[in-house]
Structures are given as C-alpha cells and as structure tokens.
Design a protein around this motif. Structure first.
Motif, PDB file in Angstrom:
ATOM      1  N   GLN A  52      -1.636   7.105   2.594  1.00 48.78           N
ATOM      2  CA  GLN A  52      -2.054   5.756   2.984  1.00 48.78           C
ATOM      3  C   GLN A  52      -2.879   5.761   4.267  1.00 48.78           C
ATOM      4  O   GLN A  52      -3.800   4.949   4.417  1.00 48.78           O
ATOM      5  CB  GLN A  52      -0.849   4.805   3.107  1.00 48.78           C
ATOM      6  N   ALA A  53      -2.599   6.677   5.197  1.00 46.09           N
ATOM      7  CA  ALA A  53      -3.391   6.750   6.434  1.00 46.09           C
ATOM      8  C   ALA A  53      -4.822   7.174   6.120  1.00 46.09           C
ATOM      9  O   ALA A  53      -5.781   6.646   6.700  1.00 46.09           O
ATOM     10  CB  ALA A  53      -2.746   7.713   7.427  1.00 46.09           C
ATOM     11  N   LEU A  54      -4.991   8.120   5.202  1.00 46.19           N
ATOM     12  CA  LEU A  54      -6.333   8.540   4.794  1.00 46.19           C
ATOM     13  C   LEU A  54      -7.064   7.381   4.127  1.00 46.19           C
ATOM     14  O   LEU A  54      -8.249   7.147   4.402  1.00 46.19           O
ATOM     15  CB  LEU A  54      -6.241   9.742   3.846  1.00 46.19           C
ATOM     16  N   GLU A  55      -6.369   6.656   3.275  1.00 46.41           N
ATOM     17  CA  GLU A  55      -7.014   5.535   2.583  1.00 46.41           C
ATOM     18  C   GLU A  55      -7.425   4.430   3.560  1.00 46.41           C
ATOM     19  O   GLU A  55      -8.446   3.772   3.354  1.00 46.41           O
ATOM     20  CB  GLU A  55      -6.111   4.993   1.472  1.00 46.41           C
ATOM     21  N   HIS A  93      -5.272  -2.623  -1.271  1.00 48.83           N
ATOM     22  CA  HIS A  93      -4.920  -3.109   0.068  1.00 48.83           C
ATOM     23  C   HIS A  93      -5.566  -2.238   1.146  1.00 48.83           C
ATOM     24  O   HIS A  93      -5.902  -2.729   2.219  1.00 48.83           O
ATOM     25  CB  HIS A  93      -3.403  -3.112   0.269  1.00 48.83           C
ATOM     26  N   ALA A  94      -5.721  -0.957   0.874  1.00 45.06           N
ATOM     27  CA  ALA A  94      -6.285  -0.038   1.877  1.00 45.06           C
ATOM     28  C   ALA A  94      -7.708  -0.414   2.225  1.00 45.06           C
ATOM     29  O   ALA A  94      -8.096  -0.371   3.398  1.00 45.06           O
ATOM     30  CB  ALA A  94      -6.220   1.400   1.372  1.00 45.06           C
ATOM     31  N   ARG A  95      -8.498  -0.771   1.239  1.00 44.97           N
ATOM     32  CA  ARG A  95      -9.896  -1.151   1.518  1.00 44.97           C
ATOM     33  C   ARG A  95      -9.957  -2.403   2.383  1.00 44.97           C
ATOM     34  O   ARG A  95     -10.705  -2.459   3.364  1.00 44.97           O
ATOM     35  CB  ARG A  95     -10.661  -1.353   0.218  1.00 44.97           C
ATOM     36  N   VAL A  96      -9.141  -3.382   2.049  1.00 47.17           N
ATOM     37  CA  VAL A  96      -9.140  -4.635   2.813  1.00 47.17           C
ATOM     38  C   VAL A  96      -8.587  -4.407   4.220  1.00 47.17           C
ATOM     39  O   VAL A  96      -9.208  -4.799   5.211  1.00 47.17           O
ATOM     40  CB  VAL A  96      -8.316  -5.715   2.070  1.00 47.17           C
ATOM     41  N   ILE A 124      -7.027   9.198  15.948  1.00 46.97           N
ATOM     42  CA  ILE A 124      -6.004   9.328  14.903  1.00 46.97           C
ATOM     43  C   ILE A 124      -5.875   7.959  14.248  1.00 46.97           C
ATOM     44  O   ILE A 124      -5.808   6.940  14.938  1.00 46.97           O
ATOM     45  CB  ILE A 124      -4.639   9.719  15.509  1.00 46.97           C
ATOM     46  N   VAL A 125      -5.807   7.920  12.921  1.00 47.13           N
ATOM     47  CA  VAL A 125      -5.599   6.668  12.195  1.00 47.13           C
ATOM     48  C   VAL A 125      -4.259   6.730  11.477  1.00 47.13           C
ATOM     49  O   VAL A 125      -3.941   7.722  10.818  1.00 47.13           O
ATOM     50  CB  VAL A 125      -6.734   6.394  11.182  1.00 47.13           C
ATOM     51  N   ASP A 126      -3.482   5.640  11.622  1.00 45.23           N
ATOM     52  CA  ASP A 126      -2.214   5.526  10.903  1.00 45.23           C
ATOM     53  C   ASP A 126      -1.995   4.066  10.525  1.00 45.23           C
ATOM     54  O   ASP A 126      -2.684   3.177  11.027  1.00 45.23           O
ATOM     55  CB  ASP A 126      -1.059   6.055  11.752  1.00 45.23           C
ATOM     56  N   LEU A 179       0.830  -1.208   0.000  1.00 43.50           N
ATOM     57  CA  LEU A 179       0.000   0.000   0.000  1.00 43.50           C
ATOM     58  C   LEU A 179       0.863   1.256   0.000  1.00 43.50           C
ATOM     59  O   LEU A 179       0.680   2.157  -0.816  1.00 43.50           O
ATOM     60  CB  LEU A 179      -0.928  -0.004   1.227  1.00 43.50           C
ATOM     61  N   LYS A 180       1.812   1.296   0.910  1.00 46.16           N
ATOM     62  CA  LYS A 180       2.579   2.517   1.151  1.00 46.16           C
ATOM     63  C   LYS A 180       3.579   2.847   0.041  1.00 46.16           C
ATOM     64  O   LYS A 180       3.731   4.007  -0.331  1.00 46.16           O
ATOM     65  CB  LYS A 180       3.317   2.352   2.476  1.00 46.16           C
TER      66      LYS A 180
END
Length: 187
Positions: free
Chosen positions: A94-97, A54-57, A153-155, A46-47
C-alpha cells in the motif's frame, strides 16, 4: 511537532519532548491528514480490503498537500517496504501504491527494489507502543549507495514513528544526507 508531526498545543514551535529526548533519524514529517474519519476508512479499505483505487485518490491528495511546502524536492522516493511474506499475502504494498502518484507528480524516481525488509516483523498495530521500536529494529536493508541523496519515505499511517525511523536510520547508514517522511495520515 515540527519534527514528527505529533499533535501539540497551538503555537508551539519547538520539537515535542519525544523528539528532544531521542531525536529521530529523519528531518521532518509531512502528514496530509489526521488518522480520523473519513480518511481512516479509506486507508483501511486500501490496506486490508484490496481497494487499490483508493491509492490513486489518496496519493493524489498527498501530492496536493506536499505541493504547499516550498522546500526542495528530494532526489528519491522510498515507500516503506513489506516483507516478502506479507507482500505475498496482501498482493501489493500500500505504501508503494500511495507513492506512485506522488513520484509521478513531482517527476521523482521511485526506489522500491533495492530497499528491502528482509526480516519479517509483527504488524505494528498488534503491538503495544513500548514494543514497536524493538519490533522494527534492523528490519530494513538498503542494497545501493545513497551517498549525498535527499530521500522522502512514503507510508500510509504514522503512529509512533518507529517504522519510518528504523528505515530512515538504514537509509542514513547507506549514505543518505537527509531523510524526510511523507505520510498520508498521522495518528
């Protein structure tokens, strides 16, 4: 650790020594996985390799994990922002996704426009542990009033916690009452 999610001896219920010596600005960390195979490969895809599917999963797995906690949901989800140069280079955050499916699942607003990273910082992965805190000090800015808000916070990955701690301090300075951290993996 009940505060930073660092691995500890089985049965330990007090915060780790690091959290006792220097309490973080966030209240707790929820980490869905340890940063180990196969999750590390998916995160790296993803990154660094534009594998946005991968972000959705992974975001759905993170939401599944978070559903197991009975705590009240936050008012707002804030993905860790990238500096505009890194965002331009990568093409996405990637954190937003990862945060999108989580926010959607819990019907929470996603704040990614008025929480910024105006100062370019070196990638944390390229720095020794002792330099990481200094690297992200004052790296973030909040352009809205967050008085009384409860924020998550999401990371993607948390290693030392300095990035999320710096962002949490900035959010608290803008008035946030509590800040939690939701990460996909804890290194």
């Amino acid at each position: 650790c009940p505060r930073c999610a660092a691995p500890m001896a089985k049965g330990a219920d007090a915060p780790c020594g690091g959290c006792q010596r220097r309490p973080p600005r966030y209240s707790c960390v929820r980490a869905a996985f340890a940063y180990a195979p196969p999750v590390d490969g998916l995160i790296q895809g993803l990154k660094y390799h534009r594998k946005l599917n991968h972000a959705r999963v992974l975001g759905s797995y993170l939401a599944d994990f978070l559903e197991t906690f009975p705590e009240a949901r936050p008012d707002l989800v804030v993905p860790v922002p990238l500096h505009r140069a890194r965002l331009r280079e990568r093409g996405y955050n990637q954190a937003l996704e990862l945060a999108r499916p989580v926010a959607r699942r819990f019907k929470l607003p996603l704040e990614y426009l008025r929480v910024r990273r105006p100062r370019a910082t070196a990638p944390q992965t390229e720095l020794p542990r002792r330099k990481r805190r200094q690297n992200v000090r004052n790296a973030f800015r909040v352009e809205r009033n967050l008085t009384g808000c409860h924020i998550a916070i999401v990371d993607d990955v948390m290693t030392t916690g300095h990035t999320v701690n710096s962002l949490a301090a900035c959010l608290r300075q803008a008035g946030a009452e509590t800040v939690r951290v939701w990460v996909l993996a804890r290194a």
